[in-house]
Write an enzyme that holds these catalytic residues in place. Structure first.
Site, PDB file in Angstrom:
ATOM      1  N   ARG A 153       1.093  -1.116  -0.051  1.00 33.39           N
ATOM      2  CA  ARG A 153       0.053   0.184  -0.069  1.00 33.39           C
ATOM      3  C   ARG A 153       0.826   1.452  -0.091  1.00 33.39           C
ATOM      4  NH1 ARG A 153      -2.368  -3.966  -0.676  1.00 33.39           N
ATOM      5  NH2 ARG A 153      -4.329  -4.614  -0.334  1.00 33.39           N
ATOM      6  N   GLU A 175       2.304   1.570  -3.414  1.00 28.02           N
ATOM      7  CA  GLU A 175       1.144   2.269  -4.096  1.00 28.02           C
ATOM      8  C   GLU A 175       0.994   3.721  -4.083  1.00 28.02           C
ATOM      9  OE1 GLU A 175      -2.418  -0.122  -4.627  1.00 28.02           O
ATOM     10  OE2 GLU A 175      -3.570   1.705  -3.978  1.00 28.02           O
ATOM     11  N   SER A 212      15.292  14.425   1.761  1.00 27.74           N
ATOM     12  CA  SER A 212      16.519  13.779   2.055  1.00 27.74           C
ATOM     13  C   SER A 212      15.852  12.387   2.624  1.00 27.74           C
ATOM     14  CB  SER A 212      17.557  14.120   2.886  1.00 27.74           C
ATOM     15  OG  SER A 212      18.439  13.180   3.315  1.00 27.74           O
TER      16      SER A 212
END
Lengths: 146, 146, 146, 146, 146, 146, 146, 146, 146, 146
Positions: E87, E90, E113
């Site tokens: 997830r 995604e 960073s």
């Protein structure tokens, strides 16, 4: 004994006898490229050649049997990583289309066989730096029409 | 004019003049493999060679300029698909380790250059079927220690 | 003894002697980058250098033999994952075309050799934060025409 | 005007003026590597630098606007194919672990930044063949603990 | 003792003491995310923190040494498979371009960073179902021009 | 009008009006992250929100219709390449196992939803360099047993 | 005891007792699909269910503990190879766009959860050949706007 | 007219008539899943069904011809990216081995056909949130022995 | 006993009895292709066939049980490497579209089953070189409409 | 005229004449598989055959020229996706090792040629459902020893 164990046995015996692949090939009477590829498990040897190789290296008949087995040819990386092998992959990428075109022009529609195939590796001495010469020789196979 | 348009112009002119790559190479005075690879956009030509090629093919100077441009060498498939090219990829896979071993034995730790490199493709006539002979010739480059 | 076992022996000895790679390199008289890469199995050492390294680290001659063996250079991930190495991969991706263009402009059509090649890693002290300086030095190899 | 059209305009103007990247960089007053990468769409320029570059090349302000846009950095192949770029990829593969080790030894646990980063490409003249020298300079970034 | 053996020792000790990662983190005085990542071998600990952790878990000093070693950060799948991790992958795919755009708008051309970076994971109680809150905090690094 | 054309129209209008995403979001009354992702075609807007956005940007109703269409969410590279996005991918790789462990400890066996999900991007001013703060907020979804 | 050892213990006990997964599921009082997936290490069981399963199979409490552990869900091949599993992958490829369209039409913009999810596998007797009926039931999750 | 142009024509006509896929399916007398997949070019329709669909949508016979053509079924990503489709891919990954086991237990050694196959998508109303129900029905095909 | 151990036992027994696969198949009364694939773990045997095979090879009943187990069918390389297998992969690549077209022309929209499927391998003697004849026979499965 | 344009012309002409591939093949006097593959651009035709095909289809000589050109054989997906072609890929995966073993047993160490190769596709009528019969016939090529 599988091909991997066979290779280890052969490399050990080769080191003990301090022989090069070229010397072994000469004693057995076959090409160094073919001999080395068979000892690395990528080609099979006929019985009498396998026996002769085992005699040269003082190896038992179980090694000869493994040398005669038909190999399963696989390699580790889709794109090779070691620089020696990568440079050849690069040559195939850069010159592939050219080779296809010139084989077509010289022979017609077909391919160079990688099975009915032999290869030699030579050293060309040169004051500007010695050169590696690889000669591949494969039967032309025309596409069959039917 | 980019390399792709250049190739199309050259191939068109070649067809109209009904010349083979070997004939063009002979007229220009360079190797057929190098000539073909340059015409396919995989090598650059020196100015005088590029001009001579354009003269042979009746092509304008814009083609010569494109032939002199330094190419970006890329290819379509990580694993080549056309059988002519795949068989060479397979040879690299099957014999890569062998070649590395024998180059090491003959020359020491290093590689065959793919840059200071030339290649010839020849036909070996054979009653059992003609054979394709590919000869690669690359400078041996020893690994530098520092 | 293969290269992996060799590396483990060297790292163990290094820890026991509490020496840095730079100190070992200084005692052996070669560059830290080359020394470290050889100890990690990615380069081979000449016999006298390998012997000296083993003397410095109190290691047996079998380690020296392994250090002299020609390595098979491979790596784990097509796209590296550890951030130190990934950042270099990213630099190659972002600046690759630029490097190709400027090498072409300065030297002509050819490449920087990764074989006739050396590398240094230095620390540049800086009040805004120290900086890593990596210097690569490779022979220019012009493409051969033939 | 996107970055690709911008690059084409710049390359065209550069050819017409017969300027090298080094000459343009010198006229603009920035590094050749940074200038070239910005012209290839891999870095952005500050407004005054972009304007100066357009003045040098007689390009309209729309090109300056495109030069100032923040680029989306992408590249074509996971494993680069052109030999100039591949050799650098190979260097990252062969020396990645070594660089990580030596950066760790010199600086502690952290990385060389690819963002607070600069690069120079130089020619080292050498009777045995000129050498390409690539110097990378990146800020050391220690891993934060929290 | 490598990082994998270290993790196993820590997880075993944690189970025997029936402590949560949050409790251990609280006892050691560092963030749970950083502690857990170090115990899983993805970050290194300073000597005093590593020693304190070993004291909390009754582990020998060899574990502390392993915790202080600089990790090699790798993961198993290019595209993660476990749903918790996928997830997040995604989210990076769906919102990556958006994040880049908004970071550019707020900060200029540069990145967040992942090295000078911290993360917290919190539970937001909600009658319609509790919510996971992940807060990432990374230093903005502007691209250097040179 | 598809989502790509829609994005181009919106970006053009945004440039002409010299509005930032944050300003547009404020005028429309929704979050900048959600607004930007919808304008990039990765989320859909409710009718009244889409209409309001078009009013703010002086765009025709066809753009509103495209904003309301349910998007097909895809991205270009399995491993992202632009440094802004790659650093987030790296965070998922380095901290994925840690996040899974801590979510499990705090909530039980389940995941953070990427659908019932929101995200904010903030700037944390800091004399040592401003920091990017990304806050993800997703509903915890426990695995159903049946 | 990890999930792999746990699975082996369960499969052994199941064979000795000559029980089918359906029979075990019936004795434990949960769905066969959920039970089997938990025994294969892809789902976790609540304590009382895990204990009941161990009672049914005469397995020690260490197996129950392993059944309660939160699994790390991974699979072997990006594209599955066994024909049973490949056919389902093919269905997702062929009907994926259709499913997305119809879910959108019936429910609005959102997804079917794979977490708040259950599945049944049934046999439909049919004189022309029995049929496999797979019923997936997942909560609709609308995309959150914010 | 190819399948892509066909889909565009159908979607346009559907929008103009303000019909849902379910309504069209009902008017044509076939299942919504099958109808939608055929309109997206992933299945072919029999002549009378294709003609009826074109009558319902006021489309010319060329669309009917395209609907009857046998499709070439391909999809864009080896691992799907849109969340609706990815969740199904994940289900195949997580439950693949379980499905294989239970199909084997119920039916013997064989597979569920993806060709002699049908699928329905239903909405299950639920106060805790409606649920998507996907029912797949495929003929069991036992492996042939010979 | 798993399928891998089963294969090893069978191959050992076959070597000791000096029987070919064809001879074993003839003694068991099934096809050589099916027998060999089952012995390599890619198909399952009915109980009486498995028992007969074990009787022929003097193997214990545990081997028969393993032969009856439903196999998990997987293979090593997405693109096969051994030349025997690669040539078949190439045939699928080169002739795949042709086969699809001709199956469609002869049978309608559907596929050749790989489950209700058999295969024979024969030798065709030929003075110009013997020929391998592979005959695949699979049930035509028409796509179901619903 | 390239191979893609050639295919389009042929398919158009075929539709206008309402001829099947089998009928065209019969009129031209060659095999349907070979004819179809040549018309799809995967094989070349001899001049007289190409001319005859153009006569049958009332196509101009430019199509004949394109049919005679040596094709570049490539395909779209490493793992094919359309079910007709995937099933053949699966057969190669499942039976590859078996085929290699039986070819070795019958012929010795070597391969079935994919170049000196022909294929037929037949319909076997069967009351339980017609069957597709694919017969591949390739010359056995023994590995050369040298």
């Amino acid at each position: 004994m599988n091909k991997i164990e066979m290779s280890e046995e052969i490399i050990l015996a080769k080191k003990e006898l301090a022989l090069s692949w070229e010397e072994i090939a000469s004693l057995v009477g076959i090409s160094p490229v073919f001999l080395t590829s068979a000892c690395f498990g990528m080609n099979s040897l006929k019985e009498e050649v396998a026996d002769k190789l085992c005699a040269v290296l003082n190896l038992p008949s179980i090694v000869s049997t493994a040398l005669q087995a038909f190999p399963n040819k696989t390699w580790d990386f889709t794109v090779p990583q070691d620089p020696v092998v990568y440079r050849l992959y690069e040559v195939v990428g850069v010159y592939g289309e050219t080779i296809k075109e010139l084989v077509g022009e010289k022979f017609g529609d077909g391919i160079m066989s990688a099975i009915d195939f032999s290869m030699e590796i030579d050293k060309e001495e040169n004051p500007a730096g010695d050169r590696v010469v690889i000669t591949m020789n494969g039967k032309f196979l025309p596409y069959k029409a039917w």
